[in-house]
Design a protein around this motif. Structure first.
Motif, mmCIF file in Angstrom:
data_model
loop_
_atom_site.group_PDB
_atom_site.id
_atom_site.type_symbol
_atom_site.label_atom_id
_atom_site.label_comp_id
_atom_site.label_asym_id
_atom_site.label_seq_id
_atom_site.Cartn_x
_atom_site.Cartn_y
_atom_site.Cartn_z
ATOM 1 N N GLU A 23 0.823 -1.207 0.000
ATOM 2 C CA GLU A 23 0.000 0.000 0.000
ATOM 3 C C GLU A 23 0.862 1.264 0.000
ATOM 4 O OE1 GLU A 23 -2.206 -0.386 3.655
ATOM 5 O OE2 GLU A 23 -0.375 -0.542 4.838
ATOM 6 N N GLU A 41 1.001 3.609 -3.212
ATOM 7 C CA GLU A 41 0.000 4.666 -3.379
ATOM 8 C C GLU A 41 0.346 5.861 -2.478
ATOM 9 O OE1 GLU A 41 -4.036 3.634 -2.291
ATOM 10 O OE2 GLU A 41 -4.876 5.420 -3.238
ATOM 11 N N GLU A 45 -5.514 -6.912 -9.623
ATOM 12 C CA GLU A 45 -4.385 -6.133 -10.131
ATOM 13 C C GLU A 45 -3.334 -5.968 -9.035
ATOM 14 O OE1 GLU A 45 -5.500 -2.593 -12.224
ATOM 15 O OE2 GLU A 45 -7.058 -3.642 -13.335
ATOM 16 N N PHE A 55 -1.581 -3.356 -8.298
ATOM 17 C CA PHE A 55 -1.721 -2.087 -7.592
ATOM 18 C C PHE A 55 -3.155 -1.926 -7.131
ATOM 19 C CE2 PHE A 55 -2.728 2.482 -7.557
ATOM 20 C CZ PHE A 55 -1.791 2.914 -6.635
ATOM 21 N N ARG A 56 -3.307 -1.734 -5.839
ATOM 22 C CA ARG A 56 -4.634 -1.540 -5.277
ATOM 23 C C ARG A 56 -4.775 -0.087 -4.897
ATOM 24 N NH1 ARG A 56 -5.086 -5.879 -0.683
ATOM 25 N NH2 ARG A 56 -2.882 -5.415 -0.983
ATOM 26 N N CYS A 57 -5.711 0.623 -5.508
ATOM 27 C CA CYS A 57 -5.939 2.034 -5.193
ATOM 28 C C CYS A 57 -7.018 2.115 -4.131
ATOM 29 C CB CYS A 57 -6.381 2.762 -6.452
ATOM 30 S SG CYS A 57 -6.952 4.422 -6.146
ATOM 31 N N GLU A 88 -7.833 5.093 -2.856
ATOM 32 C CA GLU A 88 -8.315 6.474 -2.931
ATOM 33 C C GLU A 88 -7.958 7.283 -1.691
ATOM 34 O OE1 GLU A 88 -10.219 8.357 -5.233
ATOM 35 O OE2 GLU A 88 -10.067 6.876 -6.821
ATOM 36 N N CYS A 101 -8.285 8.939 -10.519
ATOM 37 C CA CYS A 101 -6.952 9.335 -10.062
ATOM 38 C C CYS A 101 -5.908 8.999 -11.132
ATOM 39 C CB CYS A 101 -6.647 8.586 -8.767
ATOM 40 S SG CYS A 101 -5.003 8.892 -8.140
ATOM 41 N N SER A 114 -3.678 5.941 -10.321
ATOM 42 C CA SER A 114 -4.360 4.672 -10.543
ATOM 43 C C SER A 114 -4.466 4.371 -12.042
ATOM 44 C CB SER A 114 -5.732 4.775 -9.884
ATOM 45 O OG SER A 114 -6.526 3.705 -10.245
ATOM 46 N N THR A 115 -4.749 5.398 -12.832
ATOM 47 C CA THR A 115 -4.861 5.221 -14.283
ATOM 48 C C THR A 115 -3.533 4.786 -14.891
ATOM 49 O OG1 THR A 115 -6.531 6.972 -14.294
ATOM 50 C CG2 THR A 115 -5.569 6.386 -16.419
ATOM 51 N N ARG A 160 -2.757 1.220 -13.959
ATOM 52 C CA ARG A 160 -3.583 0.285 -14.733
ATOM 53 C C ARG A 160 -3.044 0.138 -16.153
ATOM 54 N NH1 ARG A 160 -9.520 0.656 -13.430
ATOM 55 N NH2 ARG A 160 -8.648 -0.570 -11.731
#
Lengths: 156, 156
Positions: free
Chosen positions: A5, A8, B88, B90-92, B94, B111, B114-115, B118
């Motif tokens: 995490e 992020e 995925e 990467f876990r967003c 927020e 975000c 995040s984009t 992805r």
């Protein structure tokens, strides 16, 4: 396969510090409150970014973290590598060379599985290396405005 | 960020079962000996591939594992997803919407972090989805010959 995490957290902190570059160092207490994150865990991540030369850490009562270089010189790949380590996600231990299946084997060429995995990982790295903190800042200009506004209120 | 070792195991087993398709099901005991792997751990991975429709499991004394479909219809991505799950990397969560930094925020757009993550992950997935077990078999023809030879000796 999951990224920590902290990735992020680290990316958002870099973008935020980019927006606040005229404010001087931002304290870990303020950064943690900014995103409602646990201060001690966040500190560990920001220290890793400092060791990697992405952030600068200023000691003292008015100290804190700031970007160590211009945001256009920091890529998402730099941040991910600093926080997750440089190792590739796929580790090939060459099981093809072990056991009954390998008898009489030569294995002069690299394993096709390992090669394909590396190619996929390079595609992933290429994307992240092509995106800088400056790009992320530019893509979220309204958030930059709000960040500066909220930070001024916090200090005022 | 590390992929489990089971991915290397699973991919090599699929390739080997592709080469041995005329031999009928291969027992878990033989597959484990083939790569000198711990039988119980390997079995769990092959059961996951069976649940995903990649392998077929035949019970009984002469039973074992075989490919459930032609190797050109099984991609590396299929195997990785069956073993590592569909999530995925990467876990967003927020974090941009939390804490003091979010006050007065609207966040109508996704975000950028995040984009970008992805997009990188899609590049990785695209590479793995473009490579089938049949491609891996074709790229290692001498290993296929040796596999059939060694297996015949094992049975003989």
């Amino acid at each position: 396969m999951q990224m920590g995490e902290g990735v992020e957290w680290g990316l958002h902190c870099c973008v935020t510090l980019g927006w606040l570059k005229d404010e001087g160092p931002v304290s870990i207490r303020r950064l943690a409150a900014w995103f409602d994150l646990p201060q001690e865990y966040l500190k560990k991540r920001l220290q890793a970014l400092t060791r990697a030369g992405i952030l600068a850490s200023t000691p003292g009562a008015r100290g804190g973290f700031s970007l160590a270089k211009p945001p256009e010189h920091i890529t998402m790949m730099d941040v991910v590598t600093a926080l997750e380590g440089p190792a590739e996600a796929f580790r090939c231990v060459e099981i093809r060379q072990r056991g009954a299946g390998a008898e009489g084997g030569q294995f002069r060429r690299p394993c096709g599985i390992s090669t394909a995995m590396r190619r996929a990982e390079l595609a992933w790295r290429r994307e992240l290396a092509g995106q800088t903190i400056a790009d992320l800042m530019a893509g979220a200009a309204p958030s930059g405005e709000r960040t500066r506004r909220n930070y001024a209120r916090l200090r005022g």
